[in-house]
Design a protein around this motif. Structure first.
Motif, PDB file in Angstrom:
ATOM      1  N   TYR A 192       0.705  -1.379   0.169  1.00 30.15           N
ATOM      2  CA  TYR A 192      -0.013   0.038   0.145  1.00 30.15           C
ATOM      3  C   TYR A 192       0.864   1.012   0.172  1.00 30.15           C
ATOM      4  CZ  TYR A 192      -3.438  -3.398   1.099  1.00 30.15           C
ATOM      5  OH  TYR A 192      -4.361  -4.438   1.117  1.00 30.15           O
ATOM      6  N   ALA A 193       2.115   1.156  -0.596  1.00 29.32           N
ATOM      7  CA  ALA A 193       2.993   2.307  -0.537  1.00 29.32           C
ATOM      8  C   ALA A 193       2.214   3.229  -1.522  1.00 29.32           C
ATOM      9  CB  ALA A 193       4.363   2.055  -0.720  1.00 29.32           C
ATOM     10  N   PRO A 194       2.404   4.545  -1.276  1.00 26.60           N
ATOM     11  CA  PRO A 194       2.006   5.621  -2.330  1.00 26.60           C
ATOM     12  C   PRO A 194       2.935   5.447  -3.582  1.00 26.60           C
ATOM     13  CG  PRO A 194       1.869   6.450  -0.306  1.00 26.60           C
ATOM     14  CD  PRO A 194       2.546   5.280  -0.067  1.00 26.60           C
ATOM     15  N   THR A 195       2.511   5.465  -4.756  1.00 24.76           N
ATOM     16  CA  THR A 195       3.138   5.505  -6.167  1.00 24.76           C
ATOM     17  C   THR A 195       3.374   6.969  -6.528  1.00 24.76           C
ATOM     18  OG1 THR A 195       0.946   5.036  -7.393  1.00 24.76           O
ATOM     19  CG2 THR A 195       2.260   3.229  -6.595  1.00 24.76           C
ATOM     20  N   VAL A 196       3.025   7.976  -5.957  1.00 27.55           N
ATOM     21  CA  VAL A 196       3.012   9.096  -6.458  1.00 27.55           C
ATOM     22  C   VAL A 196       4.170   9.899  -5.477  1.00 27.55           C
ATOM     23  CG1 VAL A 196       1.829  11.469  -6.751  1.00 27.55           C
ATOM     24  CG2 VAL A 196       0.616   9.351  -6.992  1.00 27.55           C
ATOM     25  N   ASP A 197       4.937  10.556  -6.055  1.00 29.61           N
ATOM     26  CA  ASP A 197       6.114  11.184  -5.527  1.00 29.61           C
ATOM     27  C   ASP A 197       5.612  12.564  -5.162  1.00 29.61           C
ATOM     28  OD1 ASP A 197       8.589  11.761  -4.501  1.00 29.61           O
ATOM     29  OD2 ASP A 197       9.438  12.277  -6.176  1.00 29.61           O
ATOM     30  N   ASP A 198       4.770  12.602  -4.344  1.00 26.80           N
ATOM     31  CA  ASP A 198       4.288  14.015  -3.747  1.00 26.80           C
ATOM     32  C   ASP A 198       3.841  13.921  -2.360  1.00 26.80           C
ATOM     33  OD1 ASP A 198       2.366  16.161  -3.165  1.00 26.80           O
ATOM     34  OD2 ASP A 198       1.809  16.292  -5.077  1.00 26.80           O
ATOM     35  N   ALA A 199       4.570  14.814  -1.365  1.00 31.26           N
ATOM     36  CA  ALA A 199       4.015  14.657   0.106  1.00 31.26           C
ATOM     37  C   ALA A 199       2.457  14.571   0.553  1.00 31.26           C
ATOM     38  CB  ALA A 199       5.023  15.797   0.774  1.00 31.26           C
ATOM     39  N   ALA A 200       1.985  15.255  -0.115  1.00 35.11           N
ATOM     40  CA  ALA A 200       0.459  15.253  -0.215  1.00 35.11           C
ATOM     41  C   ALA A 200      -0.118  13.900  -0.099  1.00 35.11           C
ATOM     42  CB  ALA A 200      -0.142  16.083  -0.850  1.00 35.11           C
ATOM     43  N   TYR A 201       0.392  12.869  -0.881  1.00 35.22           N
ATOM     44  CA  TYR A 201       0.082  11.409  -0.926  1.00 35.22           C
ATOM     45  C   TYR A 201       0.514  10.542   0.071  1.00 35.22           C
ATOM     46  CZ  TYR A 201      -2.368  13.124  -5.170  1.00 35.22           C
ATOM     47  OH  TYR A 201      -2.881  13.766  -6.053  1.00 35.22           O
ATOM     48  N   ASP A 202       1.491  10.886   0.899  1.00 38.10           N
ATOM     49  CA  ASP A 202       2.364  10.031   1.730  1.00 38.10           C
ATOM     50  C   ASP A 202       1.363   9.043   2.647  1.00 38.10           C
ATOM     51  OD1 ASP A 202       4.601  11.053   0.582  1.00 38.10           O
ATOM     52  OD2 ASP A 202       5.305  12.239   2.580  1.00 38.10           O
ATOM     53  N   HIS A 203       0.574   9.588   2.881  1.00 43.09           N
ATOM     54  CA  HIS A 203      -0.506   8.802   3.914  1.00 43.09           C
ATOM     55  C   HIS A 203      -1.836   8.373   3.332  1.00 43.09           C
ATOM     56  CE1 HIS A 203       2.598   9.243   7.113  1.00 43.09           C
ATOM     57  NE2 HIS A 203       2.621  10.677   6.621  1.00 43.09           N
ATOM     58  N   VAL A 204      -2.093   8.547   2.134  1.00 46.30           N
ATOM     59  CA  VAL A 204      -3.250   8.109   1.522  1.00 46.30           C
ATOM     60  C   VAL A 204      -3.910   6.807   1.615  1.00 46.30           C
ATOM     61  CG1 VAL A 204      -3.577  10.081  -0.053  1.00 46.30           C
ATOM     62  CG2 VAL A 204      -2.428   7.913  -0.739  1.00 46.30           C
ATOM     63  N   PHE A 205      -2.821   5.711   1.867  1.00 48.75           N
ATOM     64  CA  PHE A 205      -3.439   4.432   2.043  1.00 48.75           C
ATOM     65  C   PHE A 205      -2.730   3.972   3.367  1.00 48.75           C
ATOM     66  CE2 PHE A 205      -2.267   4.585  -2.964  1.00 48.75           C
ATOM     67  CZ  PHE A 205      -3.418   5.204  -3.035  1.00 48.75           C
ATOM     68  N   ASP A 206      -2.739   4.519   4.233  1.00 47.78           N
ATOM     69  CA  ASP A 206      -2.648   4.246   5.605  1.00 47.78           C
ATOM     70  C   ASP A 206      -3.637   3.475   5.929  1.00 47.78           C
ATOM     71  OD1 ASP A 206      -0.299   5.551   6.019  1.00 47.78           O
ATOM     72  OD2 ASP A 206      -0.876   7.025   7.339  1.00 47.78           O
ATOM     73  N   TYR A 207      -4.805   3.675   5.722  1.00 47.67           N
ATOM     74  CA  TYR A 207      -6.154   2.813   5.798  1.00 47.67           C
ATOM     75  C   TYR A 207      -6.614   2.973   4.559  1.00 47.67           C
ATOM     76  CZ  TYR A 207      -5.353   3.350  10.810  1.00 47.67           C
ATOM     77  OH  TYR A 207      -4.937   3.702  12.050  1.00 47.67           O
ATOM     78  N   VAL A 208      -7.118   1.698   4.063  1.00 53.33           N
ATOM     79  CA  VAL A 208      -7.921   1.563   2.658  1.00 53.33           C
ATOM     80  C   VAL A 208      -9.149   0.688   3.007  1.00 53.33           C
ATOM     81  CG1 VAL A 208      -5.967   1.964   1.236  1.00 53.33           C
ATOM     82  CG2 VAL A 208      -6.805  -0.377   1.443  1.00 53.33           C
ATOM     83  N   ILE A 209     -10.232   0.507   2.270  1.00 51.55           N
ATOM     84  CA  ILE A 209     -11.235   0.002   2.246  1.00 51.55           C
ATOM     85  C   ILE A 209     -11.678  -0.592   0.806  1.00 51.55           C
ATOM     86  CG2 ILE A 209     -13.662  -0.777   2.866  1.00 51.55           C
ATOM     87  CD1 ILE A 209     -13.408   1.077   5.372  1.00 51.55           C
ATOM     88  N   ALA A 210     -11.623  -1.643   0.417  1.00 52.26           N
ATOM     89  CA  ALA A 210     -11.955  -1.994  -0.779  1.00 52.26           C
ATOM     90  C   ALA A 210     -13.282  -1.885  -1.365  1.00 52.26           C
ATOM     91  CB  ALA A 210     -11.531  -3.351  -1.238  1.00 52.26           C
ATOM     92  N   ILE A 211     -13.727  -1.097  -2.471  1.00 51.12           N
ATOM     93  CA  ILE A 211     -14.969  -1.029  -3.106  1.00 51.12           C
ATOM     94  C   ILE A 211     -15.088  -2.114  -4.205  1.00 51.12           C
ATOM     95  CG2 ILE A 211     -16.550   0.327  -4.521  1.00 51.12           C
ATOM     96  CD1 ILE A 211     -15.050   2.817  -3.319  1.00 51.12           C
ATOM     97  N   ASP A 212     -16.040  -2.961  -3.800  1.00 50.58           N
ATOM     98  CA  ASP A 212     -16.111  -4.120  -4.754  1.00 50.58           C
ATOM     99  C   ASP A 212     -16.546  -4.095  -6.117  1.00 50.58           C
ATOM    100  OD1 ASP A 212     -15.207  -5.835  -2.752  1.00 50.58           O
ATOM    101  OD2 ASP A 212     -17.100  -6.259  -2.123  1.00 50.58           O
ATOM    102  N   TYR A 213     -15.817  -3.135  -6.728  1.00 51.96           N
ATOM    103  CA  TYR A 213     -15.897  -2.799  -8.219  1.00 51.96           C
ATOM    104  C   TYR A 213     -14.880  -3.658  -8.964  1.00 51.96           C
ATOM    105  CZ  TYR A 213     -15.645  -0.502 -13.033  1.00 51.96           C
ATOM    106  OH  TYR A 213     -15.659  -0.476 -14.104  1.00 51.96           O
TER     107      TYR A 213
END
Length: 244
Positions: free
Chosen positions: A154-175
């Protein structure tokens, strides 16, 4: 005689003040007409009734897609078809009634919403989807959903500090995914072109590629509240489509 007239006048004034005419009929709202009581004011009689067995702002088409055994719904109300701004409201079912539990500001796809999502269109899919699996960089905060903690997956793939913690928690949407697998599972049952990897995750202050982003406290609350035995789902889309 003067006393009797005075008493009668007092009685008539009292009846008038209580909204009753000389025949004893109560006034039904509005002033008396020249030939009897006026009709009730439309502003009173036309007040809409809220059906507690229906989710606010969700029309018949999507309401019918909510599983009968679902007792938790996260409704994501997009502000406009092409807007990235939305509001998320968690509802729980108590008997036949849906009750709001919590409400948060949220973001969706940066280009808005679509009923025909494809990889790279930067629009979130409209519809009813299960919420069955969770995970993230951080340790399990007490999730009732199956939780996959993996700092590398779940490490962010965007090199931008604003995105550093976006995947600290995720819940999958079943799409276009296999429920019962970790959110990062790459399997796409409908093919790669239909997109996938659409999650609830932490907000970074702007639109997403297709996910729905929420404040950290909202993600923690949802992880501790969504109960797989209540078959939670999300109903998501712009307000116009949701109400259709």
């Amino acid at each position: 005689m003067t006393v009797a007239v005075t008493a009668l006048g007092t009685l008539l004034a009292s009846l008038s003040a209580c909204g009753t005419d000389m025949s004893g009929s109560a006034r039904a709202g509005g002033a008396l007409g020249p030939r009897g009581p006026a009709v009730r004011s439309p502003a009173v009689s036309a007040l809409p009734e809220i059906d507690p067995a229906r989710l606010p702002g969700i029309g018949d088409r999507l309401h019918r897609q909510i599983p009968a055994d679902s007792g938790q719904v996260l409704a994501v109300y997009g502000e406009d078809r092409d807007s990235a701004d939305s509001t998320a409201v968690l509802y729980t079912k108590e008997g036949p009634e849906w009750r709001p539990v919590a409400r948060w500001a949220a973001h969706n796809g940066r280009n808005g919403w679509t009923e025909d999502h494809h990889s790279g269109d930067n629009r979130s899919p409209i519809g009813v989807f299960g919420l069955s699996d969770a995970g993230g960089v951080l340790d399990d905060p007490g999730s009732m959903l199956p939780y996959d903690q993996n700092r590398y997956a779940y490490a962010p793939t965007v090199d931008d500090a604003a995105y550093d913690h976006v995947f600290d928690y995720v819940i999958a949407i079943d799409y276009n995914r296999l429920p019962g697998t970790p959110p990062h599972d790459p399997t796409r049952p409908e093919g790669d072109d239909k997109g996938g990897g659409i999650w609830l995750h932490l907000d970074h202050g702007d639109g997403t590629s297709a996910c729905v982003s929420l404040p950290e406290e909202a993600m923690e609350f949802l992880l501790r509240t969504l109960d797989p035995t209540r078959h939670p789902v999300t109903v998501m889309g712009d307000r116009a489509e949701l109400s259709a």
